[in-house]
Design an enzyme around this catalytic site. Structure first.
Site, mmCIF file in Angstrom:
data_model
loop_
_atom_site.group_PDB
_atom_site.id
_atom_site.type_symbol
_atom_site.label_atom_id
_atom_site.label_comp_id
_atom_site.label_asym_id
_atom_site.label_seq_id
_atom_site.Cartn_x
_atom_site.Cartn_y
_atom_site.Cartn_z
ATOM 1 C CG HIS A 55 -1.724 -1.017 1.294
ATOM 2 N ND1 HIS A 55 -1.535 -2.309 2.172
ATOM 3 C CD2 HIS A 55 -3.070 -1.181 1.077
ATOM 4 C CE1 HIS A 55 -2.322 -3.216 2.224
ATOM 5 N NE2 HIS A 55 -3.290 -2.514 1.592
ATOM 6 C CG ASP A 58 1.596 -1.122 3.538
ATOM 7 O OD1 ASP A 58 1.109 -0.901 4.319
ATOM 8 O OD2 ASP A 58 1.488 -1.940 2.503
ATOM 9 C CG MET A 89 -0.980 -5.861 -6.473
ATOM 10 S SD MET A 89 -0.952 -5.318 -4.622
ATOM 11 C CE MET A 89 -1.673 -6.677 -3.807
ATOM 12 C CD GLU A 182 -8.510 -8.366 -1.256
ATOM 13 O OE1 GLU A 182 -7.506 -7.609 -1.650
ATOM 14 O OE2 GLU A 182 -8.404 -8.833 0.133
ATOM 15 C CE LYS A 184 -12.408 -8.666 5.556
ATOM 16 N NZ LYS A 184 -11.424 -8.094 6.399
ATOM 17 C CD GLU A 218 -7.886 -12.300 2.122
ATOM 18 O OE1 GLU A 218 -7.391 -10.943 1.709
ATOM 19 O OE2 GLU A 218 -8.075 -12.231 3.378
ATOM 20 C CG HIS A 221 -11.751 -11.176 1.933
ATOM 21 N ND1 HIS A 221 -11.355 -10.267 1.390
ATOM 22 C CD2 HIS A 221 -10.827 -11.583 3.243
ATOM 23 C CE1 HIS A 221 -10.361 -9.746 2.037
ATOM 24 N NE2 HIS A 221 -10.241 -10.115 3.257
ATOM 25 C CG ASP A 246 -5.115 -10.752 -1.644
ATOM 26 O OD1 ASP A 246 -4.105 -10.522 -2.548
ATOM 27 O OD2 ASP A 246 -5.526 -9.981 -0.842
ATOM 28 C CG ASP A 256 -9.769 -10.849 6.959
ATOM 29 O OD1 ASP A 256 -9.583 -11.999 6.408
ATOM 30 O OD2 ASP A 256 -9.277 -10.121 6.645
ATOM 31 C CG ASP A 258 -5.932 -11.715 6.663
ATOM 32 O OD1 ASP A 258 -6.711 -12.152 5.917
ATOM 33 O OD2 ASP A 258 -5.884 -10.497 7.038
ATOM 34 C CG ASP A 292 -3.735 -10.182 2.295
ATOM 35 O OD1 ASP A 292 -3.143 -9.633 3.196
ATOM 36 O OD2 ASP A 292 -4.969 -9.590 2.008
HETATM 37 C C1 GLT Z 1 -5.860 -5.580 4.531
HETATM 38 C C2 GLT Z 1 -6.955 -6.515 3.958
HETATM 39 C C3 GLT Z 1 -6.534 -7.166 2.841
HETATM 40 C C4 GLT Z 1 -6.102 -6.486 1.458
HETATM 41 C C5 GLT Z 1 -5.165 -5.810 1.563
HETATM 42 C C6 GLT Z 1 -4.952 -4.620 0.390
HETATM 43 S S1 GLT Z 1 -5.014 -4.737 3.013
HETATM 44 O O1 GLT Z 1 -4.774 -6.362 4.818
HETATM 45 O O2 GLT Z 1 -7.334 -7.328 4.946
HETATM 46 O O3 GLT Z 1 -7.509 -8.247 2.407
HETATM 47 O O4 GLT Z 1 -6.150 -7.435 0.300
HETATM 48 O O5 GLT Z 1 -5.541 -3.558 0.613
HETATM 49 MN MN MN Z 2 -8.326 -10.938 4.843
HETATM 50 MN MN MN Z 3 -6.547 -9.337 0.849
#
Ligand code: GLT
Ligand code: MN
Ligand code: MN
Length: 391
Positions: A55, A58, A89, A182, A184, A218, A221, A246, A256, A258, A292
């Protein structure tokens, strides 16, 4: 030689925000020190990654002066080049600053929307300067809790206006960027607009330049919403719209998480890798294999690199498993085991001739119903490949 060790050809990438995640959560403070982006790049290269994504904030702190920005970006560029990495990216942070509390491109206040557009144009210039060819849009704040605050149709229109505006900006600047949207379902908003891959795929068809825009699905998500991620990704691939992905892991129905790729729901992870790598012989996904995800909050820096290495290693192990599964003669026989493939072409397009041939077929629903399909056997073989006791 470890055949699961990542190489550049695997195209594994990580966001600065992933391995750089300090372990903060809504209930607790950071548990790890911030890491310098130049150090992150060097470490990622050492463990076999190919790319690093970011980002705007970042790398360049929010509100940095132009000269500070140029110095930071110049240093980062040198670190990327010196380590043999690429920046495939880039994206914009449209969620951390309080100005985005009502969303960015969909906010009710036109000044907030203008600020979001300006920040994104700057982030596109930054990404282009670093060599990125994909630009991700994660609309984390594009949603609502008090739904009466705006007609969701206005949210859709504002988001479309923003993406159309930015497509024209990219064309006008001559930037080499494709967009990946993306989806979610929720978090950090109560409900987020365009919650699934399917919502995004349709929205793309309504844009001025649909060819410039695809999706960035992702794992976490879709899994949060209880959906099959591999089915959603397959639909995006079938539409020619899987521009980025992702990868991570997630338990159904939770926040979420991750998590490290493959650390939950191995069966879905296996099916996903099988799909992306085309081990059935179908075309494979050729974009970045982007993680991600972040390390557990229990970890120190060593745990962060264990986490990152684990994502790549599990991906490669699953790829080897999927290849072996698809090369298995019994699997191939089970998948081929349909008696009437020769009538398949009749079903693929309408003609009066096809319709009348279909009418003339000897179709016995009772006999068709009695036939066992062998999917229990097929799935058990797959499980045995995943468990590593076959092949
Ligand atoms: C953030 C989010 C992710 C996105 C990223 C890109 S930032 O961590 O949870 O799913 O992909 O903006
Ligand atoms: Mn996520
Ligand atoms: Mn993501």
């Amino acid at each position: 030689m470890d055949s699961f060790a990542p190489t550049k050809e695997d195209k594994f990438s990580f966001g600065l925000w992933t391995v750089g995640n300090p372990g903060r959560d809504p209930f607790g403070d950071a548990v790890r020190e911030p890491m310098d982006p130049c150090y992150i790049v060097q470490k990622l290269a050492e463990i076999g990654a190919w790319g690093v994504n970011l980002h705007d904030n970042d790398l360049v702190p929010f509100g940095a002066s132009a000269s500070e920005r140029d110095r930071i970006v110049g240093d980062f560029r040198k670190a990327v080049d010196a380590s043999g990495m690429v920046v495939p990216m880039a994206t914009t942070n449209l969620f951390t600053h309080p100005v985005f509390k009502d969303g960015a491109f969909t906010a009710n206040d036109p000044k907030v929307r203008a600020f979001a557009l300006r920040k994104t144009m700057d982030a596109m210039d930054l990404g282009t300067e670093l060599g990125a060819s994909t630009f991700v849009f994660w609309g984390g704040r594009e949603g609502a809790e008090a739904d009466a605050c705006r007609d969701p149709r206005d949210a859709v229109k504002r988001f479309r206006d923003a993406i159309n505006f930015l497509c024209e900006y990219v064309r006008d600047q001559g930037h080499n960027l494709r967009f990946a949207l993306e989806p979610k379902p929720n978090e950090p908003r109560g409900d987020i607009y365009f919650p699934t891959i399917g919502h995004m795929l349709h929205f793309i068809t309504t844009l001025d330049h649909p060819d410039m825009v695809g999706v960035n699905p992702e794992v976490a998500h879709d899994t949060m919403a209880g959906l099959s991620f591999s089915q959603g990704v397959a639909q995006a691939m079938e539409a020619g719209k899987l521009y980025h992905i992702d990868l991570n892991a997630q338990k159904i129905g939770r926040y979420d998480q991750d998590l490290r790729f493959g650390s939950e729901d191995l069966k879905q992870a296996f099916l996903l890798v099988r799909l992306l790598e085309g081990t059935t012989g179908r075309p494979c996904y050729d974009g970045p294999r982007h993680f991600d995800a972040h390390a557990y909050r229990t970890e120190d820096e060593a745990g962060v690199w264990d986490f990152a290495a684990g994502c790549m290693r599990t991906y490669n192990i699953l790829c080897e498993r999927a290849k072996a599964f698809d090369a298995d003669g019994e699997v191939q026989d089970l998948l081929k085991d349909q008696e009437s493939w020769e009538i398949d072409p009749l079903l693929q397009s309408y003609s009066r001739d096809n319709a009348s041939k279909i009418r003339g077929l000897d179709l016995d629903p009772a006999a068709l119903s009695r036939r066992g399909l062998g999917y229990e056997r097929l799935d058990q073989i797959m499980i045995e490949y995943i468990l590593g006791v076959r092949g």
